[in-house]
Design an enzyme around this catalytic site. Structure first.
Site, PDB file in Angstrom:
ATOM      1  N   TYR A  54       0.949  -1.335  -0.172  1.00 17.13           N
ATOM      2  CA  TYR A  54      -0.104  -0.345   0.199  1.00 17.13           C
ATOM      3  C   TYR A  54       0.931   1.444   0.174  1.00 17.13           C
ATOM      4  O   TYR A  54       1.853   1.549   0.806  1.00 17.13           O
ATOM      5  CB  TYR A  54      -1.519   0.333   1.272  1.00 17.13           C
ATOM      6  N   GLU A  56      -0.249   4.885  -0.325  1.00 16.11           N
ATOM      7  CA  GLU A  56      -1.016   6.273  -1.463  1.00 16.11           C
ATOM      8  C   GLU A  56       0.205   7.343  -0.901  1.00 16.11           C
ATOM      9  O   GLU A  56       0.836   7.122   0.126  1.00 16.11           O
ATOM     10  CB  GLU A  56      -2.246   5.974   0.573  1.00 16.11           C
ATOM     11  N   ASP A 200      -5.808  13.971 -24.962  1.00 16.23           N
ATOM     12  CA  ASP A 200      -5.916  12.440 -24.494  1.00 16.23           C
ATOM     13  C   ASP A 200      -5.568  11.695 -25.766  1.00 16.23           C
ATOM     14  O   ASP A 200      -6.522  11.781 -27.038  1.00 16.23           O
ATOM     15  CB  ASP A 200      -7.669  12.560 -24.492  1.00 16.23           C
ATOM     16  N   THR A 226      -4.034   6.843 -22.169  1.00 15.58           N
ATOM     17  CA  THR A 226      -3.546   4.764 -21.627  1.00 15.58           C
ATOM     18  C   THR A 226      -2.406   4.591 -21.835  1.00 15.58           C
ATOM     19  O   THR A 226      -1.581   4.868 -22.900  1.00 15.58           O
ATOM     20  CB  THR A 226      -4.464   4.403 -22.306  1.00 15.58           C
ATOM     21  N   LYS A 229      -2.401   0.856 -25.357  1.00 11.06           N
ATOM     22  CA  LYS A 229      -2.519   0.374 -27.233  1.00 11.06           C
ATOM     23  C   LYS A 229      -1.117   0.670 -27.426  1.00 11.06           C
ATOM     24  O   LYS A 229      -0.557  -0.408 -26.914  1.00 11.06           O
ATOM     25  CB  LYS A 229      -4.282   2.586 -26.506  1.00 11.06           C
ATOM     26  N   ARG A 235      -2.065  -2.381 -18.766  1.00  8.80           N
ATOM     27  CA  ARG A 235      -3.458  -1.365 -18.420  1.00  8.80           C
ATOM     28  C   ARG A 235      -2.863  -0.671 -17.928  1.00  8.80           C
ATOM     29  O   ARG A 235      -2.605  -0.757 -16.126  1.00  8.80           O
ATOM     30  CB  ARG A 235      -4.344  -2.666 -17.790  1.00  8.80           C
TER      31      ARG A 235
HETATM   32  C1  LIG Z   1      -9.425   4.090 -24.454  1.00  6.78           C
HETATM   33  C2  LIG Z   1      -9.384   4.915 -24.518  1.00  6.78           C
HETATM   34  C3  LIG Z   1      -9.795   5.983 -23.153  1.00  6.78           C
HETATM   35  C4  LIG Z   1      -9.637   4.819 -21.955  1.00  6.78           C
HETATM   36  O1  LIG Z   1      -9.537   3.999 -21.512  1.00  6.78           O
HETATM   37  P1  LIG Z   1      -9.932   2.760 -20.622  1.00  6.78           P
HETATM   38  O2  LIG Z   1      -8.599   2.590 -20.403  1.00  6.78           O
HETATM   39  O3  LIG Z   1     -10.813   2.127 -21.477  1.00  6.78           O
HETATM   40  O4  LIG Z   1     -10.583   3.068 -19.292  1.00  6.78           O
HETATM   41  C5  LIG Z   1      -9.835   6.645 -23.187  1.00  6.78           C
HETATM   42  N1  LIG Z   1      -9.465   8.235 -24.272  1.00  6.78           N
HETATM   43  C6  LIG Z   1      -9.411   7.367 -25.372  1.00  6.78           C
HETATM   44  C7  LIG Z   1      -9.541   8.184 -26.566  1.00  6.78           C
HETATM   45  C8  LIG Z   1      -9.531   6.761 -25.892  1.00  6.78           C
HETATM   46  O5  LIG Z   1      -9.496   5.961 -26.872  1.00  6.78           O
END
Ligand SMILES: *Cc1c(COP(=O)(O)O)cnc(C)c1O
Length: 415
Positions: A54, A56, A200, A226, A229, A235
């Site tokens: 933990y 935090e 994003d 993220t 990807k 993840r």
């Molecule tokens: C995949 C994605 C997310 C969300 O990611 P998660 O890990 O599935 O919550 C946010 N913004 C964009 C543009 C995405 O393509």
């Protein structure tokens, strides 16, 4: 392959599912644009005892004892991420993309404030203001669109809407958009109307880290991504911002949104960033984009319509209606042929969201397997043949077998 000897002997029921999924991943063609295969090292890092801790708080300021080693790991992740994206400040604790975006809104604006984001059915993300998502429920989102004829974001129109609506924040960066984004123009518009600029880059982070697409981090107020990807890590997510926003972003993540970070995942993030800093990763990202271009060209040659007419990144949205199918049917037919894709809306889709008109294809996963132009051309042929013989179980079964043979020639790194 990692050893699963304890899992398999202690819990055969769960192990059997894991085994089946390993087999499925090994034998099927993964064209889902948001998926990838992590390295053995990333997978091993996720399976470490760091999960027991933990922690935090932040390095040097924790609410629990015994965090000397955890501090070390988090600092490695932060330093590598800074280098990858030329970021002034990085928070590597967000648990996934949507929670990261929640923290960004939480850090910069108040519930009820106006935000400008791209419509979900035009390529945006749920967390960019869709009414069924927290973002659309808590904030007053106004949505921009892509032009129907070009399939691209029209910056003149974005500016018009921004001048009219005076949002507190403008969101750019998408889930189903195959073109380069004009970050500087977004930043200029945000400055003109006094809005925060939020990028994003969940989908394209790996391509940006490799220096192959434009990087919004040095110019935008705040950027989320993220890790799982194109960046090919575990993840999870992170938030990057200018130093002047560091405190408010960190406070929004913890204690604002989350409790303890997932330290085993932090370690895996650090490993993935280390991999992305190597020259091999740049070669990988180049091949991802070359493969996407080849796939798009093959589809165009076969008479398919692609939203915006092609791709600058790792993905494309193909309109299936020209072949007499909707995206749902295409997804199901391709599944029978051993090819995984995700259905997708097309701009101003005449069909409902559960049966949209398009399919999104992406090349990050198959490129990790080592597939190149020759394989891509064969894959395009299989896709087309499957769709043209959607009711012919025999042909679909034959393609599935051929797909499996090719996949087994290109093993997944961790299996
Ligand atoms: C995949 C994605 C997310 C969300 O990611 P998660 O890990 O599935 O919550 C946010 N913004 C964009 C543009 C995405 O393509």
């Amino acid at each position: 392959m990692l050893s699963y000897k304890n899992l398999s002997s202690q819990d055969p029921e769960v192990f059997s599912s894991v085994e089946k999924e390993m087999k499925r991943q090994s034998e099927e063609m993964e064209l889902i644009a948001s998926e990838n295969y992590v390295s053995k090292a990333v997978l091993e890092a996720m399976g470490t005892v760091l999960t027991n801790k933990y922690s935090e708080g932040y390095p040097g300021h924790r609410y629990y004892g015994g965090n000397q080693v955890i501090d070390e790991v988090e600092n490695i992740a932060i330093e590598r991420a800074k280098k990858l994206f030329s970021a002034e400040h990085v928070n590597v604790q967000p648990l996934s993309g949507s929670p990261a975006n929640a923290a960004v809104y939480f850090a910069f604006i108040k519930p009820g404030d106006k935000v400008l984001g791209l419509r979900l059915d035009h390529g945006g993300h749920l967390s960019h203001g869709h009414p069924i998502n927290f973002s659309g429920m808590l904030y007053n989102f106004v949505q921009y669109e892509v032009d129907i004829d070009t399939g691209r974001v029209n910056m003149e129109k974005v500016r018009e809407i921004a001048l009219r609506e005076k949002p507190k924040m403008i969101v750019a960066g998408y889930s189903a958009y195959s073109r380069e984004i004009e970050w500087q123009k977004f930043k200029d518009i945000a400055d003109e109307v006094g809005a925060y600029s939020f990028a994003d880059i969940a989908h394209t982070a790996g391509l940006i880290a490799a220096g192959l697409m434009n990087n919004p981090v040095p110019i935008f107020d705040v950027v989320s991504t993220t890790i799982h990807k194109t960046l090919r890590g575990p993840r999870g997510a992170m938030i990057m911002c200018q130093e002047k926003y560091a405190k408010q972003v960190d406070r929004a993540v913890f204690p604002g949104m989350q409790g303890g970070p997932h330290d085993h995942i932090q370690a895996a993030k650090a490993v993935a960033f280390g991999e992305a800093l190597k020259p091999e990763f740049k070669e990988y990202a180049k091949q991802v984009m070359a493969n996407a271009k080849t796939l798009a060209q093959e589809f165009l040659n076969m008479g398919y319509k692609i939203v915006s007419g092609g791709t600058d990144n790792h993905l494309m949205v193909v309109d299936m209606t020209s072949k007499g199918l909707n995206g749902r049917e295409a997804e199901d037919v391709l599944n029978k042929a051993g090819i995984s894709v995700s259905r997708s809306t097309i701009p101003n889709d005449p069909n409902p969201p559960m049966k949209p008109s398009g399919v999104r294809f992406g090349t990050p996963a198959i490129t990790t397997r080592g597939m190149k132009e020759a394989e891509i051309k064969q894959i395009a042929k299989w896709v087309n043949e499957a769709l043209e013989n959607k009711k012919n179980e025999e042909i679909l079964g034959r393609i599935k077998k051929e797909v499996k043979d090719m996949c087994l020639d290109f093993p997944i790194p961790s299996i």
